[in-house]
Scaffold this motif. Structure first.
Motif, PDB file in Angstrom:
ATOM      1  N   THR A 145      21.670  21.991  72.968  1.00 36.24           N
ATOM      2  CA  THR A 145      22.110  21.192  71.822  1.00 36.24           C
ATOM      3  C   THR A 145      22.193  19.703  72.130  1.00 36.24           C
ATOM      4  OG1 THR A 145      24.415  21.612  72.449  1.00 36.24           O
ATOM      5  CG2 THR A 145      23.428  23.102  70.819  1.00 36.24           C
ATOM      6  N   HIS A 146      22.309  19.344  73.412  1.00 34.05           N
ATOM      7  CA  HIS A 146      22.496  17.932  73.743  1.00 34.05           C
ATOM      8  C   HIS A 146      22.212  17.705  75.222  1.00 34.05           C
ATOM      9  CE1 HIS A 146      26.254  19.907  74.858  1.00 34.05           C
ATOM     10  NE2 HIS A 146      26.434  18.928  75.716  1.00 34.05           N
ATOM     11  N   ARG A 147      22.078  16.440  75.575  1.00 30.52           N
ATOM     12  CA  ARG A 147      21.967  16.070  76.980  1.00 30.52           C
ATOM     13  C   ARG A 147      22.719  14.772  77.214  1.00 30.52           C
ATOM     14  NH1 ARG A 147      17.407  12.535  78.103  1.00 30.52           N
ATOM     15  NH2 ARG A 147      16.303  11.980  76.191  1.00 30.52           N
ATOM     16  N   GLU A 148      23.212  14.630  78.409  1.00 31.93           N
ATOM     17  CA  GLU A 148      23.950  13.432  78.807  1.00 31.93           C
ATOM     18  C   GLU A 148      22.973  12.452  79.444  1.00 31.93           C
ATOM     19  OE1 GLU A 148      28.082  12.452  81.245  1.00 31.93           O
ATOM     20  OE2 GLU A 148      26.808  14.099  81.915  1.00 31.93           O
ATOM     21  N   VAL A 149      23.044  11.198  79.050  1.00 37.61           N
ATOM     22  CA  VAL A 149      22.161  10.171  79.609  1.00 37.61           C
ATOM     23  C   VAL A 149      22.991   8.937  79.976  1.00 37.61           C
ATOM     24  CG1 VAL A 149      20.178  10.955  78.271  1.00 37.61           C
ATOM     25  CG2 VAL A 149      21.651   9.166  77.346  1.00 37.61           C
ATOM     26  N   ALA A 150      22.454   8.144  80.883  1.00 42.18           N
ATOM     27  CA  ALA A 150      23.126   6.904  81.270  1.00 42.18           C
ATOM     28  C   ALA A 150      22.981   5.867  80.162  1.00 42.18           C
ATOM     29  CB  ALA A 150      22.531   6.376  82.566  1.00 42.18           C
ATOM     30  N   LYS A 151      24.006   5.083  79.961  1.00 44.57           N
ATOM     31  CA  LYS A 151      23.918   3.995  78.994  1.00 44.57           C
ATOM     32  C   LYS A 151      22.974   2.919  79.516  1.00 44.57           C
ATOM     33  CE  LYS A 151      28.340   4.268  76.532  1.00 44.57           C
ATOM     34  NZ  LYS A 151      29.571   3.535  76.163  1.00 44.57           N
ATOM     35  N   ASP A 152      22.285   2.292  78.605  1.00 47.01           N
ATOM     36  CA  ASP A 152      21.351   1.228  78.959  1.00 47.01           C
ATOM     37  C   ASP A 152      21.647   0.005  78.085  1.00 47.01           C
ATOM     38  OD1 ASP A 152      19.259  -0.206  79.961  1.00 47.01           O
ATOM     39  OD2 ASP A 152      17.719   0.838  78.786  1.00 47.01           O
TER      40      ASP A 152
ATOM     41  N   ALA B  38      27.576  11.856  88.815  1.00 43.00           N
ATOM     42  CA  ALA B  38      27.600  11.603  90.256  1.00 43.00           C
ATOM     43  C   ALA B  38      26.368  10.806  90.686  1.00 43.00           C
ATOM     44  CB  ALA B  38      27.666  12.924  91.015  1.00 43.00           C
ATOM     45  N   GLU B  39      25.209  11.161  90.150  1.00 47.41           N
ATOM     46  CA  GLU B  39      23.984  10.438  90.492  1.00 47.41           C
ATOM     47  C   GLU B  39      24.072   8.975  90.079  1.00 47.41           C
ATOM     48  OE1 GLU B  39      20.981  12.640  88.493  1.00 47.41           O
ATOM     49  OE2 GLU B  39      21.271  14.452  89.702  1.00 47.41           O
TER      50      GLU B  39
ATOM     51  N   SER C 118      29.428   2.997  93.703  1.00 46.45           N
ATOM     52  CA  SER C 118      30.803   3.312  94.117  1.00 46.45           C
ATOM     53  C   SER C 118      30.928   3.406  95.630  1.00 46.45           C
ATOM     54  CB  SER C 118      31.244   4.641  93.486  1.00 46.45           C
ATOM     55  OG  SER C 118      30.435   5.715  93.947  1.00 46.45           O
ATOM     56  N   LEU C 119      30.065   2.709  96.352  1.00 43.67           N
ATOM     57  CA  LEU C 119      30.064   2.842  97.805  1.00 43.67           C
ATOM     58  C   LEU C 119      31.326   2.292  98.449  1.00 43.67           C
ATOM     59  CD1 LEU C 119      26.322   1.991  98.580  1.00 43.67           C
ATOM     60  CD2 LEU C 119      27.411   4.225  98.340  1.00 43.67           C
ATOM     61  N   GLY C 120      32.040   1.409  97.769  1.00 44.21           N
ATOM     62  CA  GLY C 120      33.237   0.847  98.361  1.00 44.21           C
ATOM     63  C   GLY C 120      34.527   1.508  97.927  1.00 44.21           C
TER      64      GLY C 120
ATOM     65  N   GLY D 137      33.863  19.893  90.106  1.00 47.01           N
ATOM     66  CA  GLY D 137      32.905  20.974  90.257  1.00 47.01           C
ATOM     67  C   GLY D 137      32.030  20.817  91.479  1.00 47.01           C
ATOM     68  N   GLU D 138      31.618  21.955  92.029  1.00 44.08           N
ATOM     69  CA  GLU D 138      30.810  21.947  93.243  1.00 44.08           C
ATOM     70  C   GLU D 138      29.439  21.318  93.023  1.00 44.08           C
ATOM     71  OE1 GLU D 138      29.215  25.068  96.694  1.00 44.08           O
ATOM     72  OE2 GLU D 138      30.332  25.805  94.950  1.00 44.08           O
ATOM     73  N   ALA D 139      28.821  21.586  91.864  1.00 40.44           N
ATOM     74  CA  ALA D 139      27.497  21.020  91.601  1.00 40.44           C
ATOM     75  C   ALA D 139      27.560  19.496  91.562  1.00 40.44           C
ATOM     76  CB  ALA D 139      26.945  21.561  90.290  1.00 40.44           C
ATOM     77  N   THR D 140      28.665  18.957  91.070  1.00 41.90           N
ATOM     78  CA  THR D 140      28.835  17.502  91.027  1.00 41.90           C
ATOM     79  C   THR D 140      28.982  16.939  92.442  1.00 41.90           C
ATOM     80  OG1 THR D 140      29.890  17.697  88.866  1.00 41.90           O
ATOM     81  CG2 THR D 140      30.231  15.640  90.053  1.00 41.90           C
ATOM     82  N   ALA D 141      29.705  17.663  93.297  1.00 43.17           N
ATOM     83  CA  ALA D 141      29.840  17.228  94.692  1.00 43.17           C
ATOM     84  C   ALA D 141      28.487  17.259  95.395  1.00 43.17           C
ATOM     85  CB  ALA D 141      30.835  18.128  95.421  1.00 43.17           C
ATOM     86  N   VAL D 142      27.681  18.272  95.112  1.00 46.54           N
ATOM     87  CA  VAL D 142      26.345  18.362  95.708  1.00 46.54           C
ATOM     88  C   VAL D 142      25.481  17.180  95.275  1.00 46.54           C
ATOM     89  CG1 VAL D 142      24.204  19.698  95.708  1.00 46.54           C
ATOM     90  CG2 VAL D 142      26.401  20.868  95.979  1.00 46.54           C
ATOM     91  N   ALA D 143      25.613  16.797  93.999  1.00 44.81           N
ATOM     92  CA  ALA D 143      24.843  15.663  93.492  1.00 44.81           C
ATOM     93  C   ALA D 143      25.242  14.369  94.197  1.00 44.81           C
ATOM     94  CB  ALA D 143      25.036  15.530  91.982  1.00 44.81           C
ATOM     95  N   PHE D 144      26.530  14.176  94.447  1.00 44.92           N
ATOM     96  CA  PHE D 144      26.984  13.007  95.206  1.00 44.92           C
ATOM     97  C   PHE D 144      26.327  13.002  96.593  1.00 44.92           C
ATOM     98  CE2 PHE D 144      31.112  11.939  92.834  1.00 44.92           C
ATOM     99  CZ  PHE D 144      30.721  10.640  92.552  1.00 44.92           C
ATOM    100  N   ALA D 145      26.367  14.154  97.265  1.00 43.51           N
ATOM    101  CA  ALA D 145      25.831  14.239  98.622  1.00 43.51           C
ATOM    102  C   ALA D 145      24.330  13.969  98.642  1.00 43.51           C
ATOM    103  CB  ALA D 145      26.138  15.619  99.210  1.00 43.51           C
ATOM    104  N   LYS D 146      23.606  14.532  97.681  1.00 45.14           N
ATOM    105  CA  LYS D 146      22.159  14.317  97.632  1.00 45.14           C
ATOM    106  C   LYS D 146      21.817  12.859  97.379  1.00 45.14           C
ATOM    107  CE  LYS D 146      20.617  18.931  96.205  1.00 45.14           C
ATOM    108  NZ  LYS D 146      19.937  19.716  95.150  1.00 45.14           N
TER     109      LYS D 146
END
Length: 230
Positions: A148-155, A174-175, A181-183, A190-199
């Motif tokens: 029904t929908h997808r999340e996208v970054a604002k531009d 996370a991507e 947010s490096l500082g 959620g675990e999938a979100t943590a995996v996305a941060f790591a990747k």
């Protein structure tokens, strides 16, 4: 000279009055709204006619808002939580909720409500974790996903506020947050979100299952209040 405690600031993509913002505040942080994504609504029709489905499964308020205007009166809707039920915004639907606001509990409700199986439309976002599709594979409960929908970054992407931490609520968030947010400290819902941060090369300090109570516990455990002299 007395000192005044300064709450550490945490950015999250929810308004100040949202329940998750309340959870952040209860854990001892200042919730800083940071809207850096938006939803793109899909115009795709449901995968099967509503009349051929035993019911509609809905995972999120966003999916409920998109699907609600198209549903026939009286349709059975098994929704993941109270917020999703409220987002349907209709009183002519047969709405049922599981014991907990989790996809696992929704699967248990589906089995109890329809012990012989059947065909069900699943309204969900493009990048949801597909738990129900995997859990029901090869069973008598046939799931027909309806994106029904997808999340996208604002531009353009807004600048990150001055904060001590960020909370990503989805892998996409996370991507997006990883390079900006490096500082600061990073937390994942959620675990999938943590995996996305790591990747993305910016591991999260901690992650929790997507439950408000566990979010509170995680943030309270990692609370680092700063004090400044008055």
């Amino acid at each position: 000279m007395t000192s005044v405690a300064v709450l550490p600031r945490l950015a999250l993509a929810r308004p100040a009055q949202h329940p998750l913002a309340d959870t952040v505040r209860k854990a001892g942080w200042e919730a800083v709204p940071f809207a850096f994504t938006c939803l793109k609504v899909s115009t795709a029709p449901p995968p099967i006619p509503f009349a051929e489905a035993q019911g509609l499964l809905v995972l999120s308020p966003s999916g409920a808002q998109v699907a609600a205007p198209r549903l026939p009166a009286g349709m059975l809707c098994l929704v993941q939580g109270a917020g999703t039920a409220d987002a349907l915004g209709r009183h002519d639907l047969d709405v049922e909720l599981p014991s907990e606001a989790r996809a696992e509990a929704l699967w248990e409700l589906l089995q109890a409500r329809f012990p012989e199986g059947g065909d069900f439309i699943l309204a969900r976002g493009e990048r949801s974790r597909e738990y129900l599709e995997l859990a029901t594979r090869g069973t008598a409960w046939r799931i027909h996903p309806w994106i029904t929908h997808r999340e996208v970054a604002k531009d353009p992407l807004p600048a990150l506020p001055k904060v001590e931490a960020v909370l990503a609520l989805s892998p996409l968030q996370a991507e997006i947050l990883a390079p900006i947010s490096l500082g600061v400290q990073r937390f994942a819902w959620g675990e999938a979100t943590a995996v996305a941060f790591a990747k993305a090369g910016a591991p999260a300090l901690a992650h929790c299952e997507p439950k408000p109570g566990l979010l509170w516990a995680m943030l309270a455990q990692h609370l680092n209040k700063e004090e400044s002299p008055c």
